[in-house]
Write a protein that holds these residues in place. Sequence first.
Motif, short mmCIF file in Angstrom:
data_model
loop_
_atom_site.label_atom_id
_atom_site.label_comp_id
_atom_site.label_asym_id
_atom_site.label_seq_id
_atom_site.Cartn_x
_atom_site.Cartn_y
_atom_site.Cartn_z
N TYR A 7 6.31 -8.84 -14.90
CA TYR A 7 6.05 -8.21 -16.20
C TYR A 7 6.93 -8.85 -17.26
O TYR A 7 8.07 -9.26 -16.97
CB TYR A 7 6.38 -6.72 -16.16
N TYR A 218 -7.03 0.83 -24.63
CA TYR A 218 -6.73 -0.22 -23.66
C TYR A 218 -7.82 -1.28 -23.56
O TYR A 218 -7.54 -2.42 -23.19
CB TYR A 218 -6.53 0.40 -22.28
N LEU A 287 -0.22 -2.83 -11.26
CA LEU A 287 -0.89 -2.70 -12.56
C LEU A 287 -1.81 -1.49 -12.58
O LEU A 287 -2.64 -1.33 -11.68
CB LEU A 287 -1.69 -3.97 -12.85
N TYR A 289 -4.02 1.03 -15.49
CA TYR A 289 -4.43 1.38 -16.85
C TYR A 289 -4.98 2.80 -16.87
O TYR A 289 -5.88 3.13 -16.10
CB TYR A 289 -5.51 0.43 -17.36
N CYS A 352 -0.07 -3.39 -21.26
CA CYS A 352 0.35 -2.62 -20.09
C CYS A 352 1.84 -2.31 -20.14
O CYS A 352 2.52 -2.32 -19.11
CB CYS A 352 -0.01 -3.36 -18.80
N SER A 356 2.51 1.66 -16.48
CA SER A 356 2.00 0.82 -15.40
C SER A 356 3.09 0.33 -14.46
O SER A 356 2.95 0.38 -13.24
CB SER A 356 1.25 -0.37 -16.00
#
Length: 400
Positions: A7, A218, A287, A289, A352, A356
């Motif tokens: 990330y 998103y 990950l 969402y 994200c 997340s």
Amino acid sequence: MRQTPYYVFDTDEFAKRAAMIRAALDCKGGRRIPLCFSIKANPFLLHRLPEGLDHVEVCSPGELEICIALGVKPESIIYSGVMKEKCDIERAVSYGAGILTCESIRHAALISEVMLERMPEGAHEAGLVEKKVQVILRLTSGNQFGMSLEDIEYIISHPDEFKGIMVIGIHYYSGTQKSLRKINKDLQKIKSALTGLKEKYGFEPQLVEYGPGLCVEYFEEDWQEREKQALDEAAEVLREFAVEYPLGIEMGRFLAASCGKYYTQVKDLKSTGDANYAILDGGIHHLNYFGQRMAMQVPPISIYRAAGVEFTELPDTDYTLCGSLCTVADVLVREVKLKKLELGDVLEFGHCGAYSVTEAPALFLSRQLPAIYAYSKEYGYECLREHIPAAEINLAGKKL
């Protein structure tokens, strides 16, 4: 290229986002609505908190320890959480947390007990309280969080039972991804409660802490315009409310979502029937969402290829993007049209930065946890966490 998966959290974007919200909330005449960051959305953003944030909401003992380790100003902390034990309260109070929330009569009693025990010997018997801790009482929205208005009334009307606390206001949050209609409904409920408390007990709050739960887009290309419109519409009614009451706003998702990107590498490519599969070294264990339904929604995706390798001129290809887990559930996107992929391509998933990184089932199947980086123009890339082998956590009684 860094080792995937990882990330990157852009602290410049975080500061920009806070400034945008701050500008929308500021009232005429210089009146300022305090802005609070709910760190459960992303504790890694505590690394560089921007100006414009007045408080951070801390909802667990672990989050408090992160704040202490990073030197977050104790007076800026609102220590919340639906389950508080006495030792948790003692730790928050000893660090100097500015405000504590009460989500039950028991919370009020425990916090008061902790404060009374901190008094000098004999002071309690003499009827003295050296220092009371400031608390806000959380009004329930109809779930396990907060308490009934009747319980709030009991605490306010029985100060002798809670001598160690000073009730300075109420707290209300009814969920995320809310419409303007729902925000207006929330504010009416808060007004009704405060009107009754004033009429019955003369109670006037110093702080009304409210989480509007603004909608994060998103999966929309014009997400910036949509989110700015939602902010401006909500800010108008929030500023009106702030004329009558000392409003404070808390946000997590809306502050943090745009600050994060996730990077994962293509490790295998194959076709089965009409489906083209890209197997990635990340997956749903990293990950997540909010609002993603059976991987049918498509978040922002970009492709990065090794230096010197050109994209082909072939037509775009439909792909199913799958992660590394041995479960049919590990599908990040069911169908997306991309440039023809090659082994080693890195896919960047955007938007994200909220939840997340900590919400996904990171320990499932003992795959490694992703590395974490912060980025800013001033400091460049800073590694906040190396990859962590999940096997070390899932191994019982031994070490690797």
